[in-house]
Structure formats: C-alpha cells, structure tokens
Write a protein that holds these residues in place. Sequence first.
Motif, PDB file in Angstrom:
ATOM      1  N   ILE A  30      28.926  18.560  61.397  1.00 49.51           N
ATOM      2  CA  ILE A  30      30.028  18.480  61.953  1.00 49.51           C
ATOM      3  C   ILE A  30      30.971  19.174  61.234  1.00 49.51           C
ATOM      4  CG2 ILE A  30      31.640  17.105  63.255  1.00 49.51           C
ATOM      5  CD1 ILE A  30      29.402  15.086  63.615  1.00 49.51           C
ATOM      6  N   ARG A  31      31.805  20.220  62.086  1.00 50.05           N
ATOM      7  CA  ARG A  31      33.115  20.770  61.431  1.00 50.05           C
ATOM      8  C   ARG A  31      34.323  20.195  61.877  1.00 50.05           C
ATOM      9  NH1 ARG A  31      31.869  25.192  57.736  1.00 50.05           N
ATOM     10  NH2 ARG A  31      29.775  25.727  58.201  1.00 50.05           N
ATOM     11  N   PRO A  32      35.511  20.378  61.080  1.00 45.32           N
ATOM     12  CA  PRO A  32      36.842  20.145  61.631  1.00 45.32           C
ATOM     13  C   PRO A  32      37.018  20.648  63.190  1.00 45.32           C
ATOM     14  CG  PRO A  32      36.986  21.062  59.500  1.00 45.32           C
ATOM     15  CD  PRO A  32      35.530  21.408  60.175  1.00 45.32           C
ATOM     16  N   PRO A  33      37.375  19.896  63.996  1.00 50.56           N
ATOM     17  CA  PRO A  33      37.708  20.144  65.465  1.00 50.56           C
ATOM     18  C   PRO A  33      38.874  21.326  65.526  1.00 50.56           C
ATOM     19  CG  PRO A  33      38.328  18.181  65.226  1.00 50.56           C
ATOM     20  CD  PRO A  33      37.848  18.430  64.195  1.00 50.56           C
ATOM     21  N   LEU A  34      39.574  21.222  64.568  1.00 50.73           N
ATOM     22  CA  LEU A  34      40.671  22.388  64.567  1.00 50.73           C
ATOM     23  C   LEU A  34      40.913  22.912  62.955  1.00 50.73           C
ATOM     24  CD1 LEU A  34      43.169  20.643  66.872  1.00 50.73           C
ATOM     25  CD2 LEU A  34      42.422  22.713  67.317  1.00 50.73           C
ATOM     26  N   PRO A  35      39.946  23.740  62.677  1.00 52.11           N
ATOM     27  CA  PRO A  35      39.847  23.956  61.232  1.00 52.11           C
ATOM     28  C   PRO A  35      41.105  24.687  60.716  1.00 52.11           C
ATOM     29  CG  PRO A  35      38.684  25.473  62.470  1.00 52.11           C
ATOM     30  CD  PRO A  35      39.093  24.617  63.347  1.00 52.11           C
ATOM     31  N   ARG A  36      41.931  25.224  61.638  1.00 51.82           N
ATOM     32  CA  ARG A  36      43.237  26.290  61.407  1.00 51.82           C
ATOM     33  C   ARG A  36      44.245  26.023  62.219  1.00 51.82           C
ATOM     34  NH1 ARG A  36      41.371  25.237  56.815  1.00 51.82           N
ATOM     35  NH2 ARG A  36      41.155  26.781  55.141  1.00 51.82           N
ATOM     36  N   PRO A  37      44.876  24.872  62.268  1.00 52.54           N
ATOM     37  CA  PRO A  37      45.791  24.635  63.179  1.00 52.54           C
ATOM     38  C   PRO A  37      47.268  25.575  63.191  1.00 52.54           C
ATOM     39  CG  PRO A  37      45.759  22.798  62.121  1.00 52.54           C
ATOM     40  CD  PRO A  37      44.781  23.599  61.629  1.00 52.54           C
ATOM     41  N   GLY A  38      47.982  25.951  64.163  1.00 50.74           N
ATOM     42  CA  GLY A  38      49.146  26.581  63.585  1.00 50.74           C
ATOM     43  C   GLY A  38      50.169  25.562  62.746  1.00 50.74           C
ATOM     44  N   ALA A  39      50.184  24.267  63.095  1.00 50.52           N
ATOM     45  CA  ALA A  39      50.979  23.519  62.444  1.00 50.52           C
ATOM     46  C   ALA A  39      50.480  22.180  62.418  1.00 50.52           C
ATOM     47  CB  ALA A  39      52.500  23.571  63.294  1.00 50.52           C
ATOM     48  N   ILE A  40      50.736  21.355  61.490  1.00 51.76           N
ATOM     49  CA  ILE A  40      50.392  20.012  61.041  1.00 51.76           C
ATOM     50  C   ILE A  40      51.901  19.230  60.856  1.00 51.76           C
ATOM     51  CG2 ILE A  40      49.012  18.293  59.688  1.00 51.76           C
ATOM     52  CD1 ILE A  40      47.376  20.407  59.027  1.00 51.76           C
ATOM     53  N   VAL A  41      52.269  18.568  61.742  1.00 51.08           N
ATOM     54  CA  VAL A  41      53.380  17.831  61.693  1.00 51.08           C
ATOM     55  C   VAL A  41      53.074  16.217  61.432  1.00 51.08           C
ATOM     56  CG1 VAL A  41      55.606  17.062  62.436  1.00 51.08           C
ATOM     57  CG2 VAL A  41      54.523  19.567  62.799  1.00 51.08           C
ATOM     58  N   CYS A  42      53.649  15.419  60.461  1.00 56.05           N
ATOM     59  CA  CYS A  42      53.358  14.364  60.121  1.00 56.05           C
ATOM     60  C   CYS A  42      54.729  13.338  60.162  1.00 56.05           C
ATOM     61  CB  CYS A  42      52.633  14.214  58.851  1.00 56.05           C
ATOM     62  SG  CYS A  42      51.280  14.762  58.590  1.00 56.05           S
ATOM     63  N   MET A  43      54.474  12.240  60.987  1.00 55.45           N
ATOM     64  CA  MET A  43      55.574  11.511  61.109  1.00 55.45           C
ATOM     65  C   MET A  43      55.732  10.524  59.628  1.00 55.45           C
ATOM     66  SD  MET A  43      56.848  12.300  63.908  1.00 55.45           S
ATOM     67  CE  MET A  43      58.207  11.247  63.720  1.00 55.45           C
ATOM     68  N   ALA A  44      56.907  10.447  59.360  1.00 51.79           N
ATOM     69  CA  ALA A  44      57.278   9.648  57.986  1.00 51.79           C
ATOM     70  C   ALA A  44      57.712   8.191  58.073  1.00 51.79           C
ATOM     71  CB  ALA A  44      57.862  10.578  57.030  1.00 51.79           C
ATOM     72  N   VAL A  45      57.090   7.291  57.525  1.00 49.53           N
ATOM     73  CA  VAL A  45      57.750   5.879  57.507  1.00 49.53           C
ATOM     74  C   VAL A  45      57.763   5.522  59.103  1.00 49.53           C
ATOM     75  CG1 VAL A  45      58.981   4.087  56.858  1.00 49.53           C
ATOM     76  CG2 VAL A  45      58.655   6.123  55.359  1.00 49.53           C
ATOM     77  N   ILE A 101      48.937  19.828  65.517  1.00 44.92           N
ATOM     78  CA  ILE A 101      48.533  18.554  65.118  1.00 44.92           C
ATOM     79  C   ILE A 101      49.853  17.739  65.006  1.00 44.92           C
ATOM     80  CG2 ILE A 101      47.418  16.964  63.804  1.00 44.92           C
ATOM     81  CD1 ILE A 101      45.348  19.305  63.226  1.00 44.92           C
ATOM     82  N   LEU A 102      50.074  16.618  65.679  1.00 49.03           N
ATOM     83  CA  LEU A 102      51.364  15.609  65.392  1.00 49.03           C
ATOM     84  C   LEU A 102      50.462  14.405  64.921  1.00 49.03           C
ATOM     85  CD1 LEU A 102      53.964  14.871  64.918  1.00 49.03           C
ATOM     86  CD2 LEU A 102      54.079  14.532  67.756  1.00 49.03           C
ATOM     87  N   ALA A 103      50.626  14.032  63.598  1.00 47.96           N
ATOM     88  CA  ALA A 103      50.044  12.723  63.102  1.00 47.96           C
ATOM     89  C   ALA A 103      51.278  11.638  63.199  1.00 47.96           C
ATOM     90  CB  ALA A 103      49.552  12.970  61.683  1.00 47.96           C
TER      91      ALA A 103
END
Length: 311
Positions: free
Chosen positions: A69-84, A241-243
Amino acid sequence: MKLLHFDDFRVGVLRGDAVVDVTDLLADIPRTGPNDVMRGLIERFEEYRGKLEKAAAEGKGIPLASVRIRPPLPRPGAIVCMAVNYMEDGTLTEKPVINAFQKTPSAIIGQGDTMVLPDVPAHVFEGEAELALVIGKRASNVPAEKAKDYIFGYMNFIDGSARGLPAPNNSFFQVKSRATFAPIGPFLVTADEVPDPQNLRVRLWVNGTVKQDFNTSDMAHDIPRCIEWMSSVQTLEPGDILATGTNHRGLSSLQDGDKVELEVEGMGRLAFKVQDELKRTWGRDTRLEHKEKGLDGPYTPQLTGKYSKAG
C-alpha cells in the motif's frame, strides 16, 4: 468508496479485504508522476464514479495483504494543518485563535513506511493523530455553509513534530516540515461514506498502547469554518490536504523502533515505523500524565543519547 495506491502506484478500490485494480479505467488521465492519476480522478470523479463502482462490484480482487500500500496522495500540491484546533476535552475556557501552518509535500509517507527522526536538538519528537480532508475542487473564499461541497474525502493523517528547536519562536517550518513527518492513508475515503466528520473517534497506539483517544467533536473550529478561513488565505486545489488538528493531551514521545498506528473511525488503520540512528530515548508519559505528576515543562524529558543532559 475507499481509494488507494498500491505497488507501483496503481489505483485501486477497496472491497472488503481485497483491492480491485482500476488503473486501466483511468488511462485517459495524463500522468507524469505518481500523484497525477489520483488528482485527475478527484477532479473528474463524477465522470468515473459509475465505472469504478461497477469494477469494484464485479472485478477480480487482489488480497490486500499481498500488495504494498502506497500513500493515496504521494505529492499533494499543498498540505495545510490547523494549529491548536481542539478544546482539549473541554479544558480550554476559550477557543484558540484560528491558525494554521504548512508542511512540505516531501514529508508524505504511507502505510508500512518509516518516519526518520533527524539529528537535531529537539526536546521531543511527537506524532499527532488527526483527521485530514482532501479538497475536491478549487476553493477560494468559500463560505462555511458551502464548505462541504468542496470536500472530496477524508483519511488518517499524522503531523510529525520536532518540538523545542532553537531559536525560540522560530518554529513551525523546522518543527513540522521534516522529511517523513506526514504519514497518511492507508486509504482515501470519499465524503459520501462519512456522514458526520464532526463525530469520529480518533485513536493512536504506540507499540500497542493507546496514547491518544479523542473525538472530532472536540474541535474548536469545525471543518466548515476551517475551510472558510483557509480558503480566504490561499486557494486550495483538488487533491490538497487540510489536516484538522489534534487533542494534545495524549501526545507522547516517538523513538527508535516504535510501531505507531492511527485509526480515525471509518478510515482504516495506518501503521508506520520510527527510526532514529542516534538511538535517543525519552520518557513515555503522555503530556497529560506528565502534567498530572506535577513535572516541569510540557514534554517528557530526554533520558539518553545525543543532546540529552546526560550526554
């Protein structure tokens, strides 16, 4: 529908404990790298949905245990993560100010891969259990009431962190964007299979011991608000991706040889290993346990190895 990459980044649909290879059905999507077909599928999903459903129902399944199994999105254009973005089981008296940071796409790893702890003087290394959403169409200045129309699907996400790096207040990039610090997967679950993303149990195990166990209902800023705010700052593209953040009370140290598993309800179980060539060790208390013992600082201390006080 649960979508995945496997082996040499072929595209599959999960059916029980088997995967149906649908790569040939997507042959007209241009491909120059491993991320292109999945992103193209996300952009044109309604065009392919019927074909994929038929293939999943009638196609020959390959045992999931027999493929890589590989990452479903191996090179997304952006990874944005919500903080706190959690109320910490209701212990915060006020909502934190909405905030976010980015991780580099090169941080992505997948099922069975290895998070490598770098040779840097971090106070501790942690992996934060999170629900991530995947954007389905270009999103710019999206109002909260329309936000769900821009969500393609959801998946497990780990936000790897190297805490306490110098200099103080010069943190997010060097703490968050290390190679291998964004495990995702094992599957990308389409939004129609997740009726209420604000009521999902999130659990993280380290070597079989539950460390984090919380519910997405504890978010300070719900998913529509996160999309509204984030899309007012930058345009989000299909496959980005938005985490959505984590509850910090269960965070604990990661160190060499650890097996880490994350399961957001309905997303399957993501498992990966941890490697540290320096063989450093830390205490195993969670942040909450550390606090309940009345110990100083937010993190369990480093016990042995390079950068420890013992040397």
